[in-house]
Write a protein that holds these residues in place. Structure first.
Motif, PDB file in Angstrom:
ATOM      1  N   THR A 202       2.878   2.848  -2.085  1.00 27.26           N
ATOM      2  CA  THR A 202       2.734   3.964  -3.098  1.00 27.26           C
ATOM      3  C   THR A 202       1.621   4.055  -3.873  1.00 27.26           C
ATOM      4  N   PRO A 203       1.283   4.919  -4.755  1.00 30.77           N
ATOM      5  CA  PRO A 203       0.159   4.967  -5.570  1.00 30.77           C
ATOM      6  C   PRO A 203       0.420   3.703  -6.492  1.00 30.77           C
ATOM      7  N   ALA A 204       1.921   3.517  -7.032  1.00 33.96           N
ATOM      8  CA  ALA A 204       2.070   2.586  -8.028  1.00 33.96           C
ATOM      9  C   ALA A 204       1.806   1.232  -7.419  1.00 33.96           C
ATOM     10  N   LEU A 205       2.056   0.977  -6.398  1.00 31.04           N
ATOM     11  CA  LEU A 205       2.197  -0.334  -5.667  1.00 31.04           C
ATOM     12  C   LEU A 205       0.548  -0.650  -5.436  1.00 31.04           C
ATOM     13  N   ARG A 206      -0.150   0.444  -4.832  1.00 33.51           N
ATOM     14  CA  ARG A 206      -1.520   0.045  -4.702  1.00 33.51           C
ATOM     15  C   ARG A 206      -2.444  -0.261  -6.065  1.00 33.51           C
ATOM     16  N   ARG A 207      -2.130   0.362  -6.970  1.00 27.78           N
ATOM     17  CA  ARG A 207      -2.343   0.153  -8.532  1.00 27.78           C
ATOM     18  C   ARG A 207      -2.211  -0.947  -8.945  1.00 27.78           C
ATOM     19  N   LEU A 208      -1.035  -1.652  -8.832  1.00 25.45           N
ATOM     20  CA  LEU A 208      -0.736  -2.929  -9.231  1.00 25.45           C
ATOM     21  C   LEU A 208      -1.443  -4.064  -8.240  1.00 25.45           C
TER      22      LEU A 208
ATOM     23  N   ARG B  57     -11.128  -3.446 -10.349  1.00 25.53           N
ATOM     24  CA  ARG B  57     -10.932  -2.150 -11.359  1.00 25.53           C
ATOM     25  C   ARG B  57     -12.266  -1.889 -11.982  1.00 25.53           C
TER      26      ARG B  57
ATOM     27  N   ARG C 101       0.752  -1.190  -0.019  1.00 23.64           N
ATOM     28  CA  ARG C 101      -0.013  -0.029   0.013  1.00 23.64           C
ATOM     29  C   ARG C 101       0.820   1.279  -0.215  1.00 23.64           C
TER      30      ARG C 101
END
Length: 329
Positions: free
Chosen positions: A19-25, A30, A17
């Motif tokens: 970074t935004p990139a990790l949360r997106r991944l 979706r 959780r």
């Protein structure tokens, strides 16, 4: 030294959780514009779109302005439009619902002509907007909704809507046997390719209030004799199973946010797509709270839709469809 939350194994869920990139991944659910369907109201006799007071940002459209909505929907990449008609005149049997020149059928034809196969044109198949008593069916001598007489009306409406160009018919009246009746009528009239969206688990909800203004409902009393009791969960699954057996191509849970348990149950058992309708009252609550500065409007819209998808909806009918699609894109 280990802390109590990782049991000495290095188990730290917060890593994903960070970074935004990790949360997106790591996101399990979706939302895509193609999974959004926009409900649209078309009213007979208007010369310009009319705002609906109880539904900020939502309009009653003319036959011309609904064409622009269709173009906007195609550009946004949303999955479809669900059309509702508001006639100038009503009667006991809702005769304008299956009149070829009735407002809903004209709207279907207009949107179909404008969007072609770039958008799934859907129509509400019900009588409540068209009757002078506001019920979803015809009434018997005692003033009760006559289930089987209503099915005959649904059959006629289905054929008219299919001829007008609707690809999906939203059978929403909660009459017993409605899907089987409509499927048979469509097939016998040469419309075997027209799909049926069954409003299978449609509850007698307080959250339909703003919709009544949108369609200028003539209802007095309530629809608890045919819509589902909000107290019942298993019944929603039973209704969905019956509709699937009768030939439904899609089943619906309505409302969405207050029936996520039912939505999850139906999604778990259904071999056909499951949709959910974020109804007028759900949207109005978000708008009202945001207008008072109590919540972040965009964040609340996004969270509400992802929650409905997380519970199992393959697609969501929402008045925020165009706006949300823009954010997603």
């Amino acid at each position: 030294m280990t802390s109590s939350f990782d049991s000495g194994l290095g188990i730290r869920p917060r890593r994903m959780r960070r970074t935004p990139a990790l949360r997106r991944l790591a996101a399990e659910t979706r939302v895509h514009p193609a999974e959004l369907i926009l409900p649209v109201f078309v009213r007979e006799g208007l010369d310009a779109p009319r705002p609906i007071e109880a539904m900020p940002g939502v309009m009653q459209h003319t036959l011309e302005s609904v064409r622009q909505v269709a173009r906007d929907a195609v550009a946004a990449g949303i999955g479809g439009i669900m059309l509702f008609g508001v006639p100038a005149t009503r009667d006991a049997i809702g005769s304008q619902a299956d009149h070829p020149e009735g407002i809903l059928n004209l709207a279907i034809a207009a949107v179909h002509e404008e969007a072609g196969d770039q958008l799934v044109v859907q129509a509400d198949l019900c009588l409540d907007e068209f009757t002078d008593h506001g019920h979803c069916g015809v009434l018997d001598a005692a003033g009760e909704v006559d289930n089987d007489a209503t099915l005959t009306r649904y059959e006629a409406i289905a054929i008219t809507q299919a001829r007008a160009g609707a690809a999906v018919l939203g059978v929403s009246g909660m009459m017993d046997g409605q899907v089987a009746a409509v499927r048979t009528a469509l097939d016998e009239a040469g419309h075997a390719d027209t799909a049926i969206l069954a409003y299978s688990a449609k509850y007698a909800s307080a959250f339909y209030g703003p919709f009544r203004e949108a369609v200028d409902s003539q209802l007095s009393g309530n629809r608890r004799g045919y819509q589902q009791d909000p107290a019942n969960r298993r019944e929603g699954v039973r209704e969905a199973a019956l509709d699937i057996n009768e030939g439904a191509d899609i089943v619906m849970v309505k409302p969405a946010s207050t029936y996520l348990d039912v939505l999850s149950d139906v999604a778990e058992m259904s071999p056909v797509p499951v949709w959910a309708y974020q109804v007028s009252g759900e949207a109005a609550m978000i708008e009202a709270a945001a207008a008072n500065g109590w919540i972040d409007r965009r964040a609340a819209i996004e969270e509400s839709i992802v929650s409905i998808r997380r519970a199992g909806a393959d697609a969501v009918l929402t008045y925020f469809a165009l706006e949300l699609a823009g954010w997603l894109r």
